[in-house]
Design a protein around this motif. Structure first.
Motif, PDB file in Angstrom:
ATOM      1  N   ASP A   1       0.776  -1.287   0.144  1.00  0.00           N
ATOM      2  CA  ASP A   1       0.152  -0.041  -0.071  1.00  0.00           C
ATOM      3  C   ASP A   1       0.963   1.265   0.088  1.00  0.00           C
ATOM      4  OD1 ASP A   1      -2.477  -1.540   0.138  1.00  0.00           O
ATOM      5  OD2 ASP A   1      -2.079  -1.844   2.422  1.00  0.00           O
ATOM      6  N   PRO A   2       0.824   2.188  -0.870  1.00  0.00           N
ATOM      7  CA  PRO A   2       1.552   3.377  -1.119  1.00  0.00           C
ATOM      8  C   PRO A   2       1.298   3.855   0.238  1.00  0.00           C
ATOM      9  CG  PRO A   2       0.337   2.987  -3.312  1.00  0.00           C
ATOM     10  CD  PRO A   2      -0.153   2.081  -2.234  1.00  0.00           C
ATOM     11  N   LEU A   3       2.606   4.831   0.689  1.00  0.00           N
ATOM     12  CA  LEU A   3       2.689   5.695   1.704  1.00  0.00           C
ATOM     13  C   LEU A   3       3.015   7.023   1.175  1.00  0.00           C
ATOM     14  CD1 LEU A   3       4.311   3.421   4.598  1.00  0.00           C
ATOM     15  CD2 LEU A   3       1.786   4.224   4.330  1.00  0.00           C
ATOM     16  N   PRO A   4       2.070   7.999   0.718  1.00  0.00           N
ATOM     17  CA  PRO A   4       2.577   9.145  -0.052  1.00  0.00           C
ATOM     18  C   PRO A   4       2.921  10.115   0.947  1.00  0.00           C
ATOM     19  CG  PRO A   4       0.317   8.847  -0.042  1.00  0.00           C
ATOM     20  CD  PRO A   4       0.614   7.673   0.672  1.00  0.00           C
ATOM     21  N   VAL A   5       3.792  10.972   0.421  1.00  0.00           N
ATOM     22  CA  VAL A   5       4.440  11.953   1.110  1.00  0.00           C
ATOM     23  C   VAL A   5       3.059  13.069   1.694  1.00  0.00           C
ATOM     24  CG1 VAL A   5       5.622  14.122   1.017  1.00  0.00           C
ATOM     25  CG2 VAL A   5       6.514  12.073   0.024  1.00  0.00           C
ATOM     26  N   ASP A   6       3.090  13.375   2.781  1.00  0.00           N
ATOM     27  CA  ASP A   6       2.235  14.278   3.370  1.00  0.00           C
ATOM     28  C   ASP A   6       2.807  15.108   4.496  1.00  0.00           C
ATOM     29  OD1 ASP A   6       2.056  12.918   5.598  1.00  0.00           O
ATOM     30  OD2 ASP A   6       0.222  11.872   4.951  1.00  0.00           O
ATOM     31  N   THR A   7       2.010  16.150   4.913  1.00  0.00           N
ATOM     32  CA  THR A   7       2.653  16.913   6.139  1.00  0.00           C
ATOM     33  C   THR A   7       2.279  16.231   7.475  1.00  0.00           C
ATOM     34  OG1 THR A   7       0.509  18.137   5.936  1.00  0.00           O
ATOM     35  CG2 THR A   7       2.271  18.883   4.583  1.00  0.00           C
ATOM     36  N   GLY A   8       1.679  15.027   7.583  1.00  0.00           N
ATOM     37  CA  GLY A   8       1.317  14.715   8.716  1.00  0.00           C
ATOM     38  C   GLY A   8       2.333  14.354   9.871  1.00  0.00           C
ATOM     39  N   GLY A   9       3.630  14.102   9.120  1.00  0.00           N
ATOM     40  CA  GLY A   9       4.690  13.882  10.160  1.00  0.00           C
ATOM     41  C   GLY A   9       5.382  15.179  10.443  1.00  0.00           C
ATOM     42  N   ILE A  10       5.030  16.225  10.289  1.00  0.00           N
ATOM     43  CA  ILE A  10       5.582  17.809  10.387  1.00  0.00           C
ATOM     44  C   ILE A  10       5.058  18.052  11.789  1.00  0.00           C
ATOM     45  CG2 ILE A  10       6.100  19.952   9.700  1.00  0.00           C
ATOM     46  CD1 ILE A  10       6.053  18.842   6.758  1.00  0.00           C
ATOM     47  N   PRO A  11       5.676  18.432  12.716  1.00  0.00           N
ATOM     48  CA  PRO A  11       5.012  18.695  13.991  1.00  0.00           C
ATOM     49  C   PRO A  11       4.362  20.181  13.838  1.00  0.00           C
ATOM     50  CG  PRO A  11       7.390  18.766  14.262  1.00  0.00           C
ATOM     51  CD  PRO A  11       6.978  18.113  13.177  1.00  0.00           C
ATOM     52  N   ASN A  12       3.284  20.166  14.594  1.00  0.00           N
ATOM     53  CA  ASN A  12       2.792  21.792  14.528  1.00  0.00           C
ATOM     54  C   ASN A  12       1.978  21.689  16.019  1.00  0.00           C
ATOM     55  OD1 ASN A  12       1.699  24.294  14.244  1.00  0.00           O
ATOM     56  ND2 ASN A  12       0.075  23.555  12.958  1.00  0.00           N
ATOM     57  N   ASP A  13       2.975  22.003  16.906  1.00  0.00           N
ATOM     58  CA  ASP A  13       2.215  22.099  18.407  1.00  0.00           C
ATOM     59  C   ASP A  13       2.112  23.705  19.007  1.00  0.00           C
ATOM     60  OD1 ASP A  13       2.439  19.359  18.249  1.00  0.00           O
ATOM     61  OD2 ASP A  13       4.515  19.329  19.173  1.00  0.00           O
ATOM     62  N   HIS A  14       2.155  24.279  18.011  1.00  0.00           N
ATOM     63  CA  HIS A  14       2.092  25.827  18.485  1.00  0.00           C
ATOM     64  C   HIS A  14       0.684  26.126  19.225  1.00  0.00           C
ATOM     65  CE1 HIS A  14       5.970  26.556  16.709  1.00  0.00           C
ATOM     66  NE2 HIS A  14       5.557  26.082  15.766  1.00  0.00           N
ATOM     67  N   LEU A  15      -0.308  25.517  18.969  1.00  0.00           N
ATOM     68  CA  LEU A  15      -1.624  25.766  19.456  1.00  0.00           C
ATOM     69  C   LEU A  15      -1.652  25.214  21.014  1.00  0.00           C
ATOM     70  CD1 LEU A  15      -4.572  27.040  19.678  1.00  0.00           C
ATOM     71  CD2 LEU A  15      -5.348  24.794  18.378  1.00  0.00           C
ATOM     72  N   GLN A  16      -0.944  24.020  21.073  1.00  0.00           N
ATOM     73  CA  GLN A  16      -0.955  23.421  22.402  1.00  0.00           C
ATOM     74  C   GLN A  16      -0.189  24.346  23.501  1.00  0.00           C
ATOM     75  OE1 GLN A  16      -0.982  21.961  19.575  1.00  0.00           O
ATOM     76  NE2 GLN A  16      -1.824  19.915  19.797  1.00  0.00           N
ATOM     77  N   TYR A  17       0.997  24.902  22.755  1.00  0.00           N
ATOM     78  CA  TYR A  17       1.874  25.632  23.418  1.00  0.00           C
ATOM     79  C   TYR A  17       1.103  26.934  24.056  1.00  0.00           C
ATOM     80  CZ  TYR A  17       5.762  22.680  21.732  1.00  0.00           C
ATOM     81  OH  TYR A  17       6.521  21.565  21.524  1.00  0.00           O
ATOM     82  N   ALA A  18       0.539  27.509  23.206  1.00  0.00           N
ATOM     83  CA  ALA A  18      -0.178  28.612  23.124  1.00  0.00           C
ATOM     84  C   ALA A  18      -1.214  28.519  24.498  1.00  0.00           C
ATOM     85  CB  ALA A  18      -0.889  29.364  21.942  1.00  0.00           C
ATOM     86  N   ILE A  19      -2.022  27.281  24.275  1.00  0.00           N
ATOM     87  CA  ILE A  19      -3.134  27.284  25.488  1.00  0.00           C
ATOM     88  C   ILE A  19      -2.406  27.099  26.786  1.00  0.00           C
ATOM     89  CG2 ILE A  19      -4.796  25.538  26.293  1.00  0.00           C
ATOM     90  CD1 ILE A  19      -5.589  25.085  23.242  1.00  0.00           C
TER      91      ILE A  19
END
Length: 224
Positions: free
Chosen positions: A180-198
């Motif tokens: 099953d192909p595992l295409p490139v996406d942005t899912g593995g790029i961390p984006n935790d800034h909202l949690q940090y802001a909270i």
């Protein structure tokens, strides 16, 4: 009244600093969302020819569409998938024209690691990528057992006799029933800034509550 001034100022200044940190994280969130949107646009853009001169920073996520031939041979990179468990990314040599590149065909479950793979003519859509799989805790690849722990492009290219150029497949036609192909996406790029802001905003609220409690205790003490 003056006895309350110092803790009040301390509380307001501390809360102000925490709120400022929260606002900074919100700005970082907006920046990261713009970066991710740009990457997504790049991933899904119009296919481009394979580059003759390799520049990872400029060509990362470059979409490609290739006709050619999947050749025998493979590198197995250990990964896991939710609700499936352990398995392997299958990386094979792919000939297109007079070029021989690496093709990350996708995921196969551990039960199919020794299954025969479909080779031969294929049409591939995908993206160029230079994955950063390795960190200080990543074991060394066991090339004799064909168990790799990171997609080390140079080493894979040397093993399979290809250029050090990796295409991550979005689709392969005809496909392999066990991959099953595992295409490139942005899912593995961390984006935790909202949690940090909270977190920072929450700490500001707690700081103000503790300041009010302290001042209330001072007042009660003064009255007694």
């Amino acid at each position: 009244m003056t006895r309350y001034l110092a803790p009040l100022l301390f509380g307001l200044i501390g809360a102000g600093i925490l709120v400022a940190l929260g606002l900074w994280q919100m700005q970082r969130l907006e920046w990261k969302q713009a970066v991710l949107a740009e990457i997504e646009s790049r991933i899904s853009g119009a296919p481009e020819p394979l580059p003759t001169m390799i520049s990872p920073e400029e060509q990362r996520y470059q979409p490609v569409e290739l006709d050619g031939e999947i050749l025998p041979g493979e590198v197995r990179v250990l990964v896991s998938q939710k609700q499936i468990g352990a398995g392997y990314r299958i990386v094979s040599p792919f000939r297109t024209g007079d070029r021989l590149v690496l093709l990350d065909r996708g995921f196969t479950a551990d039960a199919f690691k020794d299954a025969s793979r479909r080779t031969g003519p294929a049409h591939v859509t995908g993206n160029l990528h230079w994955p950063d799989d390795r960190n200080s805790a990543t074991p060394e690849n066991d090339t004799k057992a064909n168990i790799w722990f990171a997609r080390d492009i140079g080493a894979m290219a040397e093993t399979l006799g290809t250029e050090p150029l990796l295409v991550i497949a979005r689709s392969v036609a005809p496909g392999d029933p066990n991959i099953d192909p595992l295409p490139v996406d942005t899912g593995g790029i961390p984006n935790d800034h909202l949690q940090y802001a909270i977190t920072w905003f929450s700490l500001a609220v707690v700081w103000l509550i503790m300041t009010a409690y302290y001042i209330a205790r001072l007042r009660k003490t003064g009255e007694t």
